[in-house]
Write a protein that holds these residues in place. Structure first.
Motif, PDB file in Angstrom:
ATOM      1  N   ASP C  81       0.855  -1.187   0.000  1.00 33.72           N
ATOM      2  CA  ASP C  81       0.000   0.000   0.000  1.00 33.72           C
ATOM      3  C   ASP C  81       0.892   1.238   0.000  1.00 33.72           C
ATOM      4  O   ASP C  81       2.108   1.128  -0.095  1.00 33.72           O
ATOM      5  N   ALA C  82       0.293   2.381   0.103  1.00 33.55           N
ATOM      6  CA  ALA C  82       1.056   3.611  -0.075  1.00 33.55           C
ATOM      7  C   ALA C  82       2.208   3.698   0.915  1.00 33.55           C
ATOM      8  O   ALA C  82       3.338   4.037   0.550  1.00 33.55           O
ATOM      9  N   LEU C  83       1.927   3.409   2.177  1.00 36.24           N
ATOM     10  CA  LEU C  83       2.960   3.564   3.197  1.00 36.24           C
ATOM     11  C   LEU C  83       4.144   2.642   2.914  1.00 36.24           C
ATOM     12  O   LEU C  83       5.296   3.069   2.935  1.00 36.24           O
ATOM     13  N   SER C  84       3.853   1.371   2.612  1.00 32.53           N
ATOM     14  CA  SER C  84       4.976   0.457   2.421  1.00 32.53           C
ATOM     15  C   SER C  84       5.737   0.798   1.144  1.00 32.53           C
ATOM     16  O   SER C  84       6.962   0.738   1.125  1.00 32.53           O
ATOM     17  N   ILE C  85       5.028   1.176   0.084  1.00 28.61           N
ATOM     18  CA  ILE C  85       5.736   1.535  -1.143  1.00 28.61           C
ATOM     19  C   ILE C  85       6.579   2.785  -0.926  1.00 28.61           C
ATOM     20  O   ILE C  85       7.723   2.867  -1.391  1.00 28.61           O
ATOM     21  N   TRP C  86       6.031   3.748  -0.203  1.00 31.80           N
ATOM     22  CA  TRP C  86       6.798   4.977   0.022  1.00 31.80           C
ATOM     23  C   TRP C  86       8.073   4.684   0.804  1.00 31.80           C
ATOM     24  O   TRP C  86       9.155   5.136   0.448  1.00 31.80           O
ATOM     25  N   MET C  87       7.928   3.881   1.900  1.00 36.85           N
ATOM     26  CA  MET C  87       9.110   3.562   2.687  1.00 36.85           C
ATOM     27  C   MET C  87      10.097   2.740   1.864  1.00 36.85           C
ATOM     28  O   MET C  87      11.308   2.899   1.996  1.00 36.85           O
ATOM     29  N   THR C  88       9.568   1.843   1.018  1.00 35.73           N
ATOM     30  CA  THR C  88      10.469   1.079   0.155  1.00 35.73           C
ATOM     31  C   THR C  88      11.267   1.998  -0.749  1.00 35.73           C
ATOM     32  O   THR C  88      12.470   1.813  -0.948  1.00 35.73           O
ATOM     33  N   LEU C  89      10.563   3.019  -1.304  1.00 38.09           N
ATOM     34  CA  LEU C  89      11.275   3.961  -2.159  1.00 38.09           C
ATOM     35  C   LEU C  89      12.416   4.635  -1.404  1.00 38.09           C
ATOM     36  O   LEU C  89      13.533   4.750  -1.907  1.00 38.09           O
ATOM     37  N   ILE C  90      12.109   5.078  -0.175  1.00 35.93           N
ATOM     38  CA  ILE C  90      13.159   5.747   0.604  1.00 35.93           C
ATOM     39  C   ILE C  90      14.311   4.795   0.856  1.00 35.93           C
ATOM     40  O   ILE C  90      15.483   5.121   0.623  1.00 35.93           O
ATOM     41  N   VAL C  91      13.958   3.581   1.334  1.00 40.99           N
ATOM     42  CA  VAL C  91      15.024   2.643   1.717  1.00 40.99           C
ATOM     43  C   VAL C  91      15.882   2.278   0.519  1.00 40.99           C
ATOM     44  O   VAL C  91      17.114   2.343   0.552  1.00 40.99           O
ATOM     45  N   THR C  92      15.236   1.897  -0.593  1.00 44.22           N
ATOM     46  CA  THR C  92      16.057   1.486  -1.727  1.00 44.22           C
ATOM     47  C   THR C  92      16.735   2.674  -2.384  1.00 44.22           C
ATOM     48  O   THR C  92      17.890   2.566  -2.810  1.00 44.22           O
ATOM     49  N   GLY C  93      16.051   3.812  -2.432  1.00 40.27           N
ATOM     50  CA  GLY C  93      16.654   4.974  -3.079  1.00 40.27           C
ATOM     51  C   GLY C  93      17.873   5.481  -2.319  1.00 40.27           C
ATOM     52  O   GLY C  93      19.002   5.498  -2.849  1.00 40.27           O
ATOM     53  N   VAL C  94      17.652   5.883  -1.077  1.00 40.32           N
ATOM     54  CA  VAL C  94      18.784   6.374  -0.290  1.00 40.32           C
ATOM     55  C   VAL C  94      19.812   5.264  -0.106  1.00 40.32           C
ATOM     56  O   VAL C  94      21.021   5.494  -0.153  1.00 40.32           O
ATOM     57  N   GLY C  95      19.308   4.043   0.039  1.00 43.13           N
ATOM     58  CA  GLY C  95      20.208   2.914   0.215  1.00 43.13           C
ATOM     59  C   GLY C  95      21.137   2.726  -0.964  1.00 43.13           C
ATOM     60  O   GLY C  95      22.330   2.472  -0.798  1.00 43.13           O
ATOM     61  N   SER C  96      20.596   2.849  -2.180  1.00 41.33           N
ATOM     62  CA  SER C  96      21.478   2.630  -3.323  1.00 41.33           C
ATOM     63  C   SER C  96      22.527   3.729  -3.429  1.00 41.33           C
ATOM     64  O   SER C  96      23.678   3.467  -3.764  1.00 41.33           O
ATOM     65  N   LEU C  97      22.147   4.964  -3.082  1.00 41.16           N
ATOM     66  CA  LEU C  97      23.152   6.032  -3.095  1.00 41.16           C
ATOM     67  C   LEU C  97      24.258   5.744  -2.079  1.00 41.16           C
ATOM     68  O   LEU C  97      25.441   5.970  -2.335  1.00 41.16           O
ATOM     69  N   ILE C  98      23.853   5.233  -0.921  1.00 40.92           N
ATOM     70  CA  ILE C  98      24.857   4.946   0.101  1.00 40.92           C
ATOM     71  C   ILE C  98      25.744   3.781  -0.329  1.00 40.92           C
ATOM     72  O   ILE C  98      26.942   3.761  -0.043  1.00 40.92           O
ATOM     73  N   HIS C  99      25.148   2.785  -1.021  1.00 43.29           N
ATOM     74  CA  HIS C  99      25.982   1.699  -1.542  1.00 43.29           C
ATOM     75  C   HIS C  99      27.032   2.242  -2.496  1.00 43.29           C
ATOM     76  O   HIS C  99      28.194   1.837  -2.464  1.00 43.29           O
ATOM     77  N   LEU C 100      26.602   3.171  -3.354  1.00 44.51           N
ATOM     78  CA  LEU C 100      27.541   3.762  -4.305  1.00 44.51           C
ATOM     79  C   LEU C 100      28.662   4.478  -3.562  1.00 44.51           C
ATOM     80  O   LEU C 100      29.841   4.341  -3.891  1.00 44.51           O
ATOM     81  N   PHE C 101      28.275   5.224  -2.518  1.00 44.46           N
ATOM     82  CA  PHE C 101      29.265   5.931  -1.714  1.00 44.46           C
ATOM     83  C   PHE C 101      30.237   4.952  -1.077  1.00 44.46           C
ATOM     84  O   PHE C 101      31.444   5.202  -1.035  1.00 44.46           O
ATOM     85  N   SER C 102      29.701   3.823  -0.584  1.00 41.66           N
ATOM     86  CA  SER C 102      30.565   2.882   0.123  1.00 41.66           C
ATOM     87  C   SER C 102      31.607   2.280  -0.795  1.00 41.66           C
ATOM     88  O   SER C 102      32.668   1.869  -0.348  1.00 41.66           O
ATOM     89  N   MET C 103      31.262   2.175  -2.092  1.00 35.41           N
ATOM     90  CA  MET C 103      32.248   1.603  -3.006  1.00 35.41           C
ATOM     91  C   MET C 103      33.539   2.389  -2.956  1.00 35.41           C
ATOM     92  O   MET C 103      34.633   1.836  -3.015  1.00 35.41           O
ATOM     93  N   GLY C 104      33.401   3.721  -2.831  1.00 36.25           N
ATOM     94  CA  GLY C 104      34.607   4.523  -2.747  1.00 36.25           C
ATOM     95  C   GLY C 104      35.162   4.587  -1.330  1.00 36.25           C
ATOM     96  O   GLY C 104      36.350   4.462  -1.110  1.00 36.25           O
ATOM     97  N   TYR C 105      34.264   4.733  -0.352  1.00 37.60           N
ATOM     98  CA  TYR C 105      34.723   4.979   1.013  1.00 37.60           C
ATOM     99  C   TYR C 105      35.436   3.762   1.596  1.00 37.60           C
ATOM    100  O   TYR C 105      36.425   3.884   2.310  1.00 37.60           O
ATOM    101  N   MET C 106      34.915   2.564   1.309  1.00 37.20           N
ATOM    102  CA  MET C 106      35.467   1.363   1.930  1.00 37.20           C
ATOM    103  C   MET C 106      36.499   0.691   1.038  1.00 37.20           C
ATOM    104  O   MET C 106      36.849  -0.455   1.270  1.00 37.20           O
ATOM    105  N   SER C 107      36.988   1.386   0.004  1.00 35.51           N
ATOM    106  CA  SER C 107      37.820   0.702  -0.984  1.00 35.51           C
ATOM    107  C   SER C 107      39.135   0.218  -0.398  1.00 35.51           C
ATOM    108  O   SER C 107      39.757  -0.672  -0.934  1.00 35.51           O
TER     109      SER C 107
END
Lengths: 109, 170, 639
Positions: C81-107
């Protein structure tokens, strides 16, 4: 020579029962008490003879010969056992230089 | 009447002789008393109409086995001083055990009821050789044959055990 | 693609990434490991957008019936429903940006593949938490994120200097979470006892449609226990001291878990259970005051912290307190709005601080920094945007989301409004302090560090830029009705449309005049804070002093109000005493003696019995004769 059986003259079978039991107990006493292994073996022969006596007494009481046949076999076994026992004794004497039974207590806890 | 007394006296003598076997300190004396005991037991057998068994008893026991014992005794050259003595505790304990065994067995026997045998059944000729031979080779032939194997085993065992080990020649 | 497939793929992709990286990651080159993890995240985000655009009504995706009794069912099933989809968007969206960041930070890190495995498992658990259709799935994900938090905080457990500290911080986080989890579990049991089911849909049906209204005390019990669970996960008083300590973990972990996603799990729980909380006004009041107190206390402590990540940690706690105040007033959509904008700018700030730390060769004390704006320009600009957003600079995202909450407060009670505004003021003050001390003035660190100052690579600055843009424009999601009826409150409408229970909550409508007054006063406070901080830290060049020279309220703030010490005294020491006492009294004296004593008894009795074997055959015969005597006696007596 055929004799009349002893039982016709009034000896009860109980006498032979007790007689054989006494002989057996004397043999058992000897086994428990004596420490000379040769005397030990002899006392065992005594016990066997007590059993033989009882068997013969009963065979005579019932008039059947089966008891005496069994006596034969007991004698056979006694002879074989005495032979082998003595040879073991001789070998043990060669190693221990004594016939004291108390020496052979290496299996103690 | 006389047969009875004879039987009782014989019985008493046998018990006394057996007691001397156990109690005497000299091993040779023990052996002699045992031979006497065997003689007396054979006499008992004769009284009980088991003539063949009596002779065989004499031959086998007093003749062969006791001779064997005597040989070994002579071989070991034991004397009265070397005789191992058991402690007083053992003697008392075994006397107790033996006494209680006797008591209990006699008590057990006293209560037994023995089958009454009809007069016709007893056969005075039952102890003779013919009768025994007949029984031995028909009814008890299998134990008879097996006992020969037992003898072989005993002979082989005795010879092997008593053989002196071959010395290693340097 | 049906929505079932989409949702299952969203869940399966991070799990797949975790499995591949976990099993084979050791042997794969670092680039491949990082790429797999990040690509999986972006794919999930793409699928989430697809699901978002095709969402019309609530759907349940049934996976597997776990327990099937007559009166009690437990299902593995997902709710879209709206709430779960919205939270999923936040988690996967911000999460993927952080994964990208970690590729450089934890290298440079040796445990590269482990890190990405844990991150993916975390995302998977968080998604289960969000997408579950009943409290059982929520609890499942709840525990999963707790474990991943523990693993990730203590990631550098074998570091020589700080390994022990990291492990202790991880343990502290886990134990405090556990205390909250107990509350959550009891709450679940109470729900089950009262309503007989754990499914959101069935509960909403029972409460909203059929009007089943249990006793006040039962509802209070249920909601209070749920709130305790939320307190543990979302770091409210008294279970918040784990969050600053959790900064011992690597910075991407702090950004993902302790800013944007895991700490919002408690809030998500309350919003999901809105129909339960609406029946328990007592709990709502408690939530409100606890949130308010947390917000003020954390802001006070943040005022004088000198580690860049600790300031941001206390800031997170303070913002979460803000959100709980909103929840306590029934402002559920405002809360989710602030969660969204907070995810944007807090992740931005944490990643920015990660970039700063990376440039400073792993130095985190702001007293060693200064004047960094010439050396790391991109980080500087994005950090500035994040700071302005969190401080509520007009028309940035934080401004709008804070104003929603302040509007609810104004409608509710003027005292609460004043306290919240004060907390917002403090937020602005300490954030600007942080910004100016780090980026302005002269560089105060060692020369060696100065040589190494460099801007981060693209895979680290790109997420910063994306998040900065989102922090600026994110406010449009839920602007007040002042700006026109058509586009205003888009998010609230979206959420209320399909999420259970939200439409039953009375919305707060302020008049246009009140809205303008609200916005103006908030802006004035923020700009005052900006000007005053500029004065103190730039013009007067005041620099935070070293630890031994502070006194008064500064000392209280810098020492975190001595809360850790108080907790240690009140809770940890008594438990240690009890367990030492128990050990000495029960274990050593009693149990050891009795159990080992028993074993010794067996041994000793065996020794005694052993002596019976004398080795002398005659004595054996003696005993045999006695035995025979006994036997015969027995038989005689029986007769």
């Amino acid at each position: 020579m055929i004799l009349a059986t002893v039982f016709e003259s009034g000896v009860s079978i109980q006498f032979y029962l007790i007689f054989a039991t006494v002989l057996f107990v004397i043999g058992a006493l000897g086994v428990m008490t004596r420490r000379n292994s040769i005397i030990l073996l002899m006392c065992i022969e005594l016990m066997l003879n007590a059993a033989n006596l009882l068997l013969v007494a009963f065979s005579s009481y019932f008039g059947k010969a089966d008891g005496q046949i069994f006596v034969f076999f007991i004698m056979v076994v006694a002879a074989a056992e005495a032979t082998v026992g003595l040879s073991i004794l001789v070998m043990a004497y060669r190693n221990a230089r004594t016939v004291d039974v108390g020496i052979f207590n290496k299996l103690k806890g | 009447m006389s047969i009875e007394i004879l039987v009782y006296i014989l019985g008493g003598l046998t018990v006394g002789s057996a007691l001397m076997v156990v109690l005497s300190k000299h091993p040779i004396r023990s052996v002699m008393y045992l031979i006497l005991t065997f003689f007396l037991i054979s006499a008992n057998y004769i009284m009980l109409n088991a003539q063949f068994v009596a002779i065989v008893n004499m031959m086998v026991y007093a003749g062969a086995i006791m001779v064997l014992f005597l040989f070994v005794l002579m071989l070991l050259n034991l004397s009265k001083e070397n005789e191992p003595k058991s402690s007083l505790l053992v003697k008392i304990a075994s006397a107790l055990a033996g006494g209680s065994l006797l008591l209990v067995l006699v008590a057990a026997i006293k209560d037994t009821v023995v089958l009454q045998v009809a007069e016709k059944v007893t056969d005075n000729a039952s102890g003779l050789v013919q009768n025994l031979g007949h029984l031995l080779f028909t009814k008890y032939v299998l134990p008879f044959e097996v006992s020969s194997i037992l003898f072989i085993a005993a002979i082989v065992g005795a010879v092997l055990l008593a053989k002196r080990e071959s010395q290693i020649i340097e | 693609m049906t929505i079932e497939t989409i949702i299952l793929s969203i869940l399966a992709l991070p799990l797949l990434g975790a499995l591949i990286n976990g099993i084979f990651g050791k042997n794969l080159p670092k680039k491949i490991v990082g790429t797999i993890a990040t690509v999986v995240m972006f794919a999930s985000f793409g699928l989430a957008i697809t699901a978002f655009s095709s969402l019309h009504e609530m759907k349940i995706v049934h996976l597997y019936q776990f327990i099937n009794f007559e009166s009690f069912h437990l299902n593995f099933s997902l709710q879209v429903d709206a709430l779960s989809i919205w939270m999923t968007l936040i988690v996967t969206g911000v999460g993927s940006l952080i994964h990208l960041f970690s590729m450089g930070y934890m290298s440079h890190d040796k445990g590269y593949y482990k890190f990405f495995t844990y991150l993916n498992i975390f995302i998977f658990s968080m998604l289960i938490l969000i997408l579950g259709s009943n409290y059982f799935m929520l609890f499942f994900g709840w525990e999963g994120v707790g474990i991943c938090s523990y693993l990730l905080i203590g990631f550098h457990f074998s570091d020589e200097k700080k390994g022990l500290l990291n492990s202790v911080a991880a343990r502290k986080a886990f134990i405090m979470n556990r205390i909250g989890d107990l509350g959550l579990l009891i709450g679940l049991f109470l729900i089950l006892a009262q309503f007989g089911t754990l499914e959101y849909r069935e509960l909403a049906q029972m409460i909203l449609v059929e009007g089943i209204n249990p006793t006040t005390w039962m509802m209070f019990g249920i909601t209070f226990c749920l709130f305790i669970g939320a307190t543990g996960k979302s770091a409210q008083i008294p279970l918040f001291t784990w969050l600053p300590d959790a900064m011992a973990g690597p910075t991407p972990v702090s950004a993902l878990i302790h800013a944007a996603t895991m700490v919002t799990a408690g809030i998500f729980l309350v919003v999901r259970s809105n129909f339960l909380f609406e029946l328990a006004p007592m709990t709502q009041d408690i939530m409100l005051y606890v949130g308010l107190a947390t917000s003020l206390v954390a802001a006070f402590i943040a005022m004088r912290q000198n580690d860049i990540k600790k300031v941001l940690a206390y800031s997170t706690v303070s913002q979460l307190g803000f959100i709980f105040v909103s929840l306590g007033m029934g402002g559920y959509t405002a809360a989710i709005f602030h969660v969204t904008t907070h995810a944007f700018f807090k992740a931005l700030l944490f990643l920015g601080s990660g970039s700063v730390i990376h440039a400073m060769s792993d130095e985190q004390d702001i007293r060693q920094m200064g004047g960094l704006k010439k050396y790391i320009p991109i980080t500087h600009i994005t950090f500035l945007i994040g700071t302005l957003a969190i401080a509520g600079f007009p028309f940035l995202s934080g401004f709008f989301s804070k104003d929603e909450i302040l509007a609810h407060a104004l409608h509710h009670n003027i005292i609460i409004y004043i306290s919240l505004a004060f907390s917002a003021l403090l937020t602005a003050i300490y954030m600007f302090r942080l910004y100016f001390v780090v980026f302005y003035g002269k560089f105060r660190g060692s020369d060696e560090v100065k040589h190494h100052l460099h801007e981060s690579p693209l895979n680290m600055t790109l997420p910063l830029m994306v998040l900065a843009v989102l922090s600026v424009i994110g406010g449009v999601l839920n602007i007040p009705s002042l700006f026109g009826e058509g586009i205003s409150h888009w998010m609230s409408h979206f959420l209320e449309h399909t999420t259970l229970g939200l439409s039953a909550v009375d919305p707060v409508h302020l008049s246009n005049g009140q809205t303008i007054m609200l916005m103006t006063s908030a802006s004035i406070l923020t700009i005052i804070a900006l000007v005053v901080s500029y004065f103190i830290y730039v013009k007067k060049e005041s620099v935070p002093v070293s630890d031994d020279k502070i006194t008064g309220w500064v000392k209280l703030s810098a020492n975190k109000l001595y809360l850790d010490e108080i907790y240690n005294f009140l809770f940890v020491k008594p438990i240690e005493l009890i367990s030492t006492f128990g050990h000495r009294f029960f274990e050593v004296a009693f149990l050891n003696k009795s159990i080992y004593g028993f074993a010794n008894l067996v041994g000793k009795s065996g020794e005694i019995v052993r002596k019976w074997q004398s080795g002398i055959v005659s004595s054996y015969i003696l005993w045999m004769v006695f035995g025979i005597v006994g036997l015969v006696l027995y038989i005689i007596i029986k007769k």
